[in-house]
Design a protein around this motif. Structure first.
Motif, PDB file in Angstrom:
ATOM      1  N   THR A 104       0.842  -1.206   0.000  1.00 28.17           N
ATOM      2  CA  THR A 104       0.000   0.000   0.000  1.00 28.17           C
ATOM      3  C   THR A 104       0.873   1.251   0.000  1.00 28.17           C
ATOM      4  N   LEU A 105       1.915   1.253   0.831  1.00 26.85           N
ATOM      5  CA  LEU A 105       2.844   2.390   0.850  1.00 26.85           C
ATOM      6  C   LEU A 105       3.609   2.474  -0.462  1.00 26.85           C
ATOM      7  N   PHE A 106       3.993   1.339  -1.019  1.00 31.29           N
ATOM      8  CA  PHE A 106       4.671   1.336  -2.313  1.00 31.29           C
ATOM      9  C   PHE A 106       3.793   2.016  -3.368  1.00 31.29           C
ATOM     10  N   ALA A 107       2.518   1.667  -3.413  1.00 27.80           N
ATOM     11  CA  ALA A 107       1.627   2.252  -4.410  1.00 27.80           C
ATOM     12  C   ALA A 107       1.381   3.741  -4.145  1.00 27.80           C
ATOM     13  N   VAL A 108       1.183   4.113  -2.884  1.00 27.04           N
ATOM     14  CA  VAL A 108       0.976   5.525  -2.557  1.00 27.04           C
ATOM     15  C   VAL A 108       2.169   6.359  -3.008  1.00 27.04           C
ATOM     16  N   THR A 109       3.363   5.775  -2.934  1.00 26.99           N
ATOM     17  CA  THR A 109       4.590   6.500  -3.263  1.00 26.99           C
ATOM     18  C   THR A 109       4.853   6.540  -4.759  1.00 26.99           C
ATOM     19  N   VAL A 110       4.695   5.416  -5.446  1.00 25.19           N
ATOM     20  CA  VAL A 110       5.165   5.272  -6.826  1.00 25.19           C
ATOM     21  C   VAL A 110       4.070   5.506  -7.869  1.00 25.19           C
ATOM     22  N   ALA A 177      12.856   2.496  -1.914  1.00 25.55           N
ATOM     23  CA  ALA A 177      12.748   2.280  -0.468  1.00 25.55           C
ATOM     24  C   ALA A 177      12.918   3.595   0.289  1.00 25.55           C
ATOM     25  N   LYS A 178      13.863   4.409  -0.146  1.00 23.52           N
ATOM     26  CA  LYS A 178      14.086   5.707   0.503  1.00 23.52           C
ATOM     27  C   LYS A 178      12.880   6.624   0.321  1.00 23.52           C
ATOM     28  N   ARG A 179      12.332   6.651  -0.882  1.00 25.09           N
ATOM     29  CA  ARG A 179      11.142   7.477  -1.136  1.00 25.09           C
ATOM     30  C   ARG A 179       9.966   7.015  -0.289  1.00 25.09           C
ATOM     31  N   MET A 180       9.807   5.713  -0.172  1.00 30.06           N
ATOM     32  CA  MET A 180       8.726   5.178   0.658  1.00 30.06           C
ATOM     33  C   MET A 180       8.896   5.607   2.109  1.00 30.06           C
ATOM     34  N   GLN A 181      10.125   5.552   2.592  1.00 26.80           N
ATOM     35  CA  GLN A 181      10.380   5.963   3.974  1.00 26.80           C
ATOM     36  C   GLN A 181      10.030   7.437   4.175  1.00 26.80           C
ATOM     37  N   GLU A 182      10.422   8.264   3.230  1.00 23.44           N
ATOM     38  CA  GLU A 182      10.106   9.687   3.311  1.00 23.44           C
ATOM     39  C   GLU A 182       8.601   9.925   3.240  1.00 23.44           C
ATOM     40  N   LYS A 183       7.932   9.172   2.385  1.00 21.10           N
ATOM     41  CA  LYS A 183       6.475   9.314   2.262  1.00 21.10           C
ATOM     42  C   LYS A 183       5.786   8.921   3.561  1.00 21.10           C
ATOM     43  N   ALA A 184       6.246   7.834   4.163  1.00 20.29           N
ATOM     44  CA  ALA A 184       5.662   7.407   5.436  1.00 20.29           C
ATOM     45  C   ALA A 184       5.777   8.513   6.479  1.00 20.29           C
ATOM     46  N   ARG A 185       6.953   9.115   6.586  1.00 18.09           N
ATOM     47  CA  ARG A 185       7.150  10.180   7.565  1.00 18.09           C
ATOM     48  C   ARG A 185       6.242  11.368   7.270  1.00 18.09           C
ATOM     49  N   VAL A 194      11.248   0.790   6.136  1.00 14.22           N
ATOM     50  CA  VAL A 194      11.208   0.114   4.842  1.00 14.22           C
ATOM     51  C   VAL A 194      12.589  -0.421   4.496  1.00 14.22           C
ATOM     52  N   VAL A 195      12.649  -1.711   4.194  1.00 13.80           N
ATOM     53  CA  VAL A 195      13.872  -2.333   3.699  1.00 13.80           C
ATOM     54  C   VAL A 195      13.644  -2.889   2.306  1.00 13.80           C
ATOM     55  N   SER A 196      12.548  -3.621   2.124  1.00 14.71           N
ATOM     56  CA  SER A 196      12.206  -4.233   0.836  1.00 14.71           C
ATOM     57  C   SER A 196      10.848  -3.708   0.400  1.00 14.71           C
ATOM     58  N   PRO A 197      10.765  -2.911  -0.665  1.00 14.19           N
ATOM     59  CA  PRO A 197       9.510  -2.251  -1.036  1.00 14.19           C
ATOM     60  C   PRO A 197       8.337  -3.179  -1.312  1.00 14.19           C
ATOM     61  N   ASP A 198       8.609  -4.462  -1.583  1.00 17.37           N
ATOM     62  CA  ASP A 198       7.514  -5.386  -1.871  1.00 17.37           C
ATOM     63  C   ASP A 198       6.925  -6.028  -0.620  1.00 17.37           C
ATOM     64  N   GLY A 199       7.499  -5.740   0.558  1.00 17.60           N
ATOM     65  CA  GLY A 199       7.015  -6.344   1.788  1.00 17.60           C
ATOM     66  C   GLY A 199       7.655  -7.665   2.131  1.00 17.60           C
ATOM     67  N   TYR A 200       8.570  -8.139   1.273  1.00 20.94           N
ATOM     68  CA  TYR A 200       9.277  -9.388   1.528  1.00 20.94           C
ATOM     69  C   TYR A 200      10.022  -9.276   2.855  1.00 20.94           C
TER      70      TYR A 200
END
Length: 392
Positions: A104-110, A177-185, A194-200
């Motif tokens: 969900t965070l991956f999609a919100v970001t990308v 992954a970095k963009r996702m982390q920034e988006k979360a904040r 975030v380490v692996s953008p796919d949730g693995y």
């Protein structure tokens, strides 16, 4: 009329005038003049009182409110997606592995930066690092896909292969992954790492029921996100022809003996042996949209995550007007720091904003300007009488 003043006396008088004005000015106005102090850090907008960091189930029921349902998940939350009010929760900020709900965070970001009609031919390099045992939609090297095809692969089949290709289009795996982390904040989701953008599963990768609800709610504001996460079936390009793929969210499809939930919008389910079963779900009924997160039920088997989400949604809709919020999904969202004001001595009246302290910016500038003019006039009078000026 002031006559016969020595230069030292006049200077003292001016100093006293300025000191008197500064003493009368509110502390906020005086602080604004200290232009060399660093700007204050951004503040979080916390509605109060929030109970979301308290241990155990949290709810503020009125008389007649239904009791909370039985839920075995390690962490859960139910919120109003329209206004962000959290209606009830249990261990809302507990850091747990999210599995594919992190998509969900991956999609919100990308998603917003990639046109759905863009066509891309997949390279071997883009698929080389897909984790062993990952869920796949069947993306193949050398095949051409539209971005919309890949998003169907992400939301319906939870395809980590599709995530890898989209992340490559979005700037690369680590950059994503970095963009996702920034988006979360930026969304106030402070529990997520975030380490692996796919949730693995990856060491240190965690999220929380609160954060995942924040991501799901944010995603629903994007019509493309809402359409993808609510699609039950789609066609995916293959060798020579397309094949059908089905959403793995059983509350949406009604597969495997799980009854579909009336009014369900989506959003995303996940599973790994480390995370257990996880789910972010949203549904609309009677003009209200609710979002729930369920993380790692401890009882009831692999499909318990859907039944516990069902019970939370039912409770949330039945509780309309009968509970007060225990927190807000906007509660930790960081507000931008105000722009640093120009030094008062160098500012014009139009550059200094008014405040609510009783002393407007214009009044401060006008007062200081008047004092400056008075000091100049006094200095000229003294010079005319033969007085000496002090060092500059």
């Amino acid at each position: 009329m002031i006559t016969g003043l020595s230069h030292r006396t006049a200077a003292s008088a001016c100093a006293l005038c300025v000191a008197g004005v500064l003493a009368l000015m509110p502390a906020t106005a005086a602080a604004g003049a200290r232009s060399k102090e660093p700007a204050p850090p951004p503040r979080a907008a916390m509605p109060g009182p929030s109970l979301l960091y308290h241990q155990g189930a949290q709810v503020r029921p009125h008389r007649g409110a239904p009791g909370l349902p039985e839920v075995s998940a390690l962490s859960w939350l139910v919120a109003d997606a329209d206004n962000g009010n959290v209606l009830a929760s249990d261990e809302a900020h507990r850091a747990l592995p999210p599995a594919s709900t992190l998509k969900t965070l991956f999609a919100v970001t990308v998603l917003p930066g990639l046109p759905s009609g863009l066509r891309h031919t997949v390279s071997y390099k883009e698929l080389a690092d897909v984790g062993e045992g990952s869920s796949l939609v069947g993306v193949e090297e050398g095949h051409s896909y539209q971005v919309s095809d890949l998003w169907h692969g992400v939301f319906l089949s939870s395809g980590n292969d599709a995530v890898h290709v989209l992340a490559s289009l979005g700037g690369g795996w680590q950059a994503t992954a970095k963009r996702m982390q920034e988006k979360a904040r930026s969304l106030g989701a402070l529990d997520t790492h975030v380490v692996s953008p796919d949730g693995y599963d990856a060491p240190g990768q965690v999220s929380s029921a609160y954060d995942l609800a924040v991501f799901g709610r944010a995603g629903l504001h994007n019509p493309d996100f809402a359409r993808y996460c609510g699609t039950a079936e789609a066609s995916f390009p293959g060798d020579g022809s397309s094949y059908a793929i089905e959403n793995t969210n059983r509350l949406l499809t009604g597969e495997d003996g799980v009854a579909p939930y009336p009014g369900l919008i989506g959003i995303k389910n996940g599973y790994t042996s480390n995370a257990g079963n996880t789910l972010v779900a949203a549904a609309r009924r009677g003009g209200r949209t609710l979002v729930v997160t369920v993380m790692n039920p401890q009882d009831g088997g692999g499909f318990a995550v859907y039944e516990e989400a069902r019970r939370l949604l039912d409770w949330g809709f039945a509780s309309a007007g009968l509970v007060d919020p225990v927190g807000s999904l906007d509660g930790l969202r960081v507000k931008s720091a105000p722009a640093t004001a120009a030094p008062v001595a160098a500012a014009s009246a139009s550059q200094v904003p008014d405040d609510d302290s009783g002393w407007s910016g214009r009044a401060v500038v006008a007062g200081l300007s008047g004092l400056g003019a008075g000091a100049v006039a006094l200095r000229l009078r003294l010079r005319a009488k033969g007085g000496r000026s002090g060092p500059g």
